[in-house]
Design a protein around this motif. Structure first.
Motif, PDB file in Angstrom:
ATOM      1  N   THR A 159       0.834  -1.200   0.000  1.00 18.44           N
ATOM      2  CA  THR A 159       0.000   0.000   0.000  1.00 18.44           C
ATOM      3  C   THR A 159       0.869   1.251   0.000  1.00 18.44           C
ATOM      4  N   LEU A 160       1.888   1.269   0.851  1.00 21.50           N
ATOM      5  CA  LEU A 160       2.782   2.426   0.936  1.00 21.50           C
ATOM      6  C   LEU A 160       3.582   2.607  -0.358  1.00 21.50           C
ATOM      7  N   ARG A 161       4.016   1.501  -0.969  1.00 23.13           N
ATOM      8  CA  ARG A 161       4.730   1.593  -2.254  1.00 23.13           C
ATOM      9  C   ARG A 161       3.837   2.205  -3.331  1.00 23.13           C
ATOM     10  N   GLN A 162       2.587   1.775  -3.350  1.00 24.39           N
ATOM     11  CA  GLN A 162       1.655   2.316  -4.349  1.00 24.39           C
ATOM     12  C   GLN A 162       1.418   3.808  -4.113  1.00 24.39           C
ATOM     13  N   MET A 163       1.381   4.214  -2.858  1.00 19.23           N
ATOM     14  CA  MET A 163       1.228   5.637  -2.556  1.00 19.23           C
ATOM     15  C   MET A 163       2.432   6.417  -3.071  1.00 19.23           C
ATOM     16  N   GLN A 164       3.644   5.876  -2.845  1.00 18.88           N
ATOM     17  CA  GLN A 164       4.859   6.539  -3.325  1.00 18.88           C
ATOM     18  C   GLN A 164       4.872   6.613  -4.850  1.00 18.88           C
ATOM     19  N   GLU A 165       4.529   5.519  -5.489  1.00 16.00           N
ATOM     20  CA  GLU A 165       4.538   5.462  -6.952  1.00 16.00           C
ATOM     21  C   GLU A 165       3.505   6.392  -7.577  1.00 16.00           C
ATOM     22  N   SER A 166       2.451   6.693  -6.840  1.00 14.35           N
ATOM     23  CA  SER A 166       1.411   7.573  -7.381  1.00 14.35           C
ATOM     24  C   SER A 166       1.733   9.048  -7.176  1.00 14.35           C
ATOM     25  N   GLY A 167       2.866   9.331  -6.506  1.00 14.52           N
ATOM     26  CA  GLY A 167       3.293  10.714  -6.364  1.00 14.52           C
ATOM     27  C   GLY A 167       2.787  11.436  -5.124  1.00 14.52           C
ATOM     28  N   ILE A 168       2.235  10.704  -4.194  1.00 17.23           N
ATOM     29  CA  ILE A 168       1.770  11.329  -2.951  1.00 17.23           C
ATOM     30  C   ILE A 168       2.974  11.833  -2.166  1.00 17.23           C
ATOM     31  N   GLU A 169       2.832  12.998  -1.565  1.00 16.05           N
ATOM     32  CA  GLU A 169       3.937  13.620  -0.831  1.00 16.05           C
ATOM     33  C   GLU A 169       4.423  12.729   0.306  1.00 16.05           C
ATOM     34  N   ASP A 170       5.746  12.760   0.545  1.00 11.56           N
ATOM     35  CA  ASP A 170       6.359  11.928   1.581  1.00 11.56           C
ATOM     36  C   ASP A 170       5.750  12.184   2.954  1.00 11.56           C
TER      37      ASP A 170
END
Length: 84
Positions: free
Chosen positions: A48-59
């Protein structure tokens, strides 16, 4: 929000998605014969966290989401001052 049809009704559960009871498992409701049962299942938080990172969500947003997901919504220790 509740929407009804002649044979069933569905209530919006988005606000219940991030429950804050300390249980990090995903939850969903099963409704059978008018009885509601809440069920919990494990899921891949890292994915889930990887998908959030890959989608460009801010750190910063991902860091808060990670704390909530891994702790079941518990973001701080100790008593809370809800009085304001």
């Amino acid at each position: 929000m509740t929407r009804g049809l002649p044979w069933y009704s569905v209530r919006s559960v988005l606000k219940h998605f991030l429950h804050r009871d300390g249980d990090p498992r995903c939850s969903y409701a099963v409704i059978e014969n008018g009885a509601v049962e809440i069920r919990r299942v494990e899921y891949d938080i890292d994915a889930t966290l990887r998908q959030m990172q890959e989608s460009g969500i801010e750190d910063a947003v991902i860091q808060v989401a990670e704390m909530m997901l891994r702790t079941g919504g518990i973001l701080m220790e100790g008593p809370r001052d809800d009085a304001g």
